[in-house]
Design an enzyme around this catalytic site. Structure first.
Site, short mmCIF file in Angstrom:
data_model
loop_
_atom_site.label_atom_id
_atom_site.label_comp_id
_atom_site.label_asym_id
_atom_site.label_seq_id
_atom_site.Cartn_x
_atom_site.Cartn_y
_atom_site.Cartn_z
N HIS A 146 0.84 -1.20 0.00
CA HIS A 146 0.00 0.00 0.00
C HIS A 146 0.87 1.25 0.00
O HIS A 146 1.85 1.33 0.73
CB HIS A 146 -0.91 0.02 1.23
CG HIS A 146 -2.04 -0.96 1.14
ND1 HIS A 146 -3.12 -0.92 1.99
CD2 HIS A 146 -2.26 -2.00 0.30
CE1 HIS A 146 -3.96 -1.90 1.68
NE2 HIS A 146 -3.45 -2.57 0.66
N TYR A 178 -9.02 5.21 8.00
CA TYR A 178 -9.16 5.61 9.40
C TYR A 178 -10.24 6.68 9.46
O TYR A 178 -10.07 7.77 8.90
CB TYR A 178 -7.85 6.18 9.93
CG TYR A 178 -6.76 5.16 10.19
CD1 TYR A 178 -6.51 4.70 11.48
CD2 TYR A 178 -5.99 4.65 9.15
CE1 TYR A 178 -5.51 3.78 11.74
CE2 TYR A 178 -5.00 3.71 9.39
CZ TYR A 178 -4.77 3.28 10.69
OH TYR A 178 -3.77 2.36 10.93
N PRO A 211 -3.15 -0.21 19.05
CA PRO A 211 -2.99 -0.66 17.66
C PRO A 211 -3.22 0.41 16.60
O PRO A 211 -3.00 0.14 15.41
CB PRO A 211 -4.02 -1.78 17.54
CG PRO A 211 -5.06 -1.45 18.56
CD PRO A 211 -4.33 -0.82 19.70
N LYS A 220 2.02 -0.51 15.20
CA LYS A 220 3.43 -0.59 15.57
C LYS A 220 3.85 -1.86 16.31
O LYS A 220 5.04 -2.13 16.44
CB LYS A 220 3.81 0.62 16.46
CG LYS A 220 3.76 1.95 15.73
CD LYS A 220 4.77 2.00 14.62
CE LYS A 220 4.61 3.21 13.74
NZ LYS A 220 4.93 2.97 12.35
N TYR A 229 4.31 6.36 10.07
CA TYR A 229 3.50 5.18 9.77
C TYR A 229 4.30 4.13 9.00
O TYR A 229 4.22 2.94 9.30
CB TYR A 229 2.26 5.59 8.97
CG TYR A 229 1.13 4.57 9.05
CD1 TYR A 229 0.09 4.72 9.94
CD2 TYR A 229 1.13 3.44 8.23
CE1 TYR A 229 -0.93 3.78 10.02
CE2 TYR A 229 0.13 2.49 8.30
CZ TYR A 229 -0.91 2.68 9.21
OH TYR A 229 -1.91 1.73 9.29
#
Length: 395
Positions: free
Chosen positions: A74, A203, A295, A299, A387
């Site tokens: 991604h 998100y 979560p 990580k 990220y």
């Protein structure tokens, strides 16, 4: 029965198995013990987002053949705010770095297969594991299997046995410093047999609470809802879950959530936890045995891999030349990475979730911060860099 090896490894999770694979590449002998069955280890559904650096580590370990074939690469994520998508483009913002969606149980399956194929020792379904003489030069692990007692005598022990394992409690309380934060919400997660409704993770910030649209394969979706920590799953029949997901993930342009049979559901609590130091005597902690992150920032598995990178190189240096310098700095190096991940995970969690006691000021501030993140290249770049994973330190 006595078993001799160089390093005893507690548990066959990602940290322990990846460490054992690096040992095998450098001719360091190890024994892995695991209290659960092989089937359980290979099928337990956990995290699924691998950072750029974690993928490179798995390649280096020779454990990425299936990942490269089946993993979903991604180039970004979507932040869905007030029904509108904002794309955080990782490649563009980080110089080409990406993430790969590949489930943790698949990583575990790959690493177990490599270990068994090389006839390296791994013992499943052990009981009553305990650590002894970790302060001395010859520690050992005692356990039972099928009613028979065993002792693994080794030079070092790697405690990779998670938050509830026996390794961390084997360190005296007077040595450990613990930092812990419990969040006043949890995630209700489902695994659904339906193609993902988005090409990348979504998100969503919503007045009813956070939602996340993720995936495991092109045919399996993983979705989450913010819920109460003590949520009763019996009050969440499938239709209620899909109804809530539809509301929280709705967009202004009429996007439609794909629905299908729910294969699994569960509630995941949210906490931040760090123990310092991550080493004592001849015992070294790695992964969830030493730290837990919420979560939201994806990580957990990646931090475990980062620990293993440092620890494996430290052991290679020691067994080649007797040099303890990197072993002695293990906690210092890893904790810098851990606290960077804790900072980012806390920030993502605070940015996207509704807190029970938030007033109008808190909610307006959160809205303003979301607007800043999606409207500022610098803020988007900060999110993207963290990220996909900050670069590893030079060792």
């Amino acid at each position: 029965m006595r078993i001799d090896t160089q390093v005893g490894i507690i548990e066959a999770g990602p940290a322990g198995l990846l460490l054992s694979q690096f040992f095998a590449l450098h001719s360091i002998d190890s024994v892995v013990i695991e209290c659960r069955t092989q089937e359980y280890c290979e099928t337990r559904v956990r995290a699924g987002v691998l950072e750029h650096g974690t993928v490179e580590l798995l390649k280096e370990a020779g454990a990425a053949e299936r990942l490269q074939r089946l993993g979903l690469q991604h180039s970004g994520v979507y932040l869905r705010v007030r029904g509108k998508d904002h794309h955080i483009h990782f490649r563009e913002l980080t110089g080409g770095r990406t993430i790969t969606v590949y489930a943790q149980q698949e990583v575990v399956k790959d690493l177990i297969a490599l270990r068994l194929a090389a006839d390296r020792r791994i013992v499943f379904e052990t009981e009553d594991a305990s650590l002894h003489d970790i302060e001395g030069p010859k520690p050992y692990i005692r356990y039972t299997k099928n009613g028979e007692s065993f002792e693994i005598h080794c030079e070092f022990i790697a405690g990779c046995d998670g938050f509830h394992g026996v390794s961390r409690p084997s360190i005296p309380d007077s040595v450990l410093r613990t930092v812990d934060k419990l969040y006043p919400f949890a995630w209700l997660g489902i695994l659904a047999q339906v193609a993902p409704s988005s090409d990348e993770l979504v998100y969503a910030s919503h007045e009813r609470g956070f939602a996340l649209l993720s995936m495991r394969t092109p045919e399996i979706s993983r979705l989450y809802l913010q819920c109460e920590p003590d949520e009763d799953l019996h009050k969440w029949p499938d239709e209620r879950i899909w109804s809530e997901l539809r509301m929280r993930l709705a967009t202004l342009d009429g996007w439609v959530l794909k629905e299908g049979p729910i294969l699994q559901k569960g509630v995941t609590g949210m906490r931040s936890f760090v123990v310092e130091p991550m080493q004592y005597g001849r015992l070294f902690l790695a992964g969830d045995a030493a730290h837990i992150v919420p979560p939201t920032g994806a990580k957990g598995l990646n931090l475990a891999a980062a620990d293993v990178r440092v620890l494996s190189q430290a052991f290679v240096s020691f067994f080649r030349s007797g040099d303890r310098a990197l072993l002695d700095r293990y906690s210092e190096i890893c904790l810098r990475q851990v606290w960077n991940a804790q900072r980012f995970s806390w920030w993502m969690t605070s940015l996207l979730h509704r807190l029970p006691n938030d007033g109008q000021f808190d909610r307006r501030r959160q809205t303003a911060e979301l607007d800043y993140v999606v409207g500022s290249r610098a803020a988007s770049q900060m999110l993207a860099e963290n990220y996909v994973g900050l670069p590893f330190e030079t060792l």
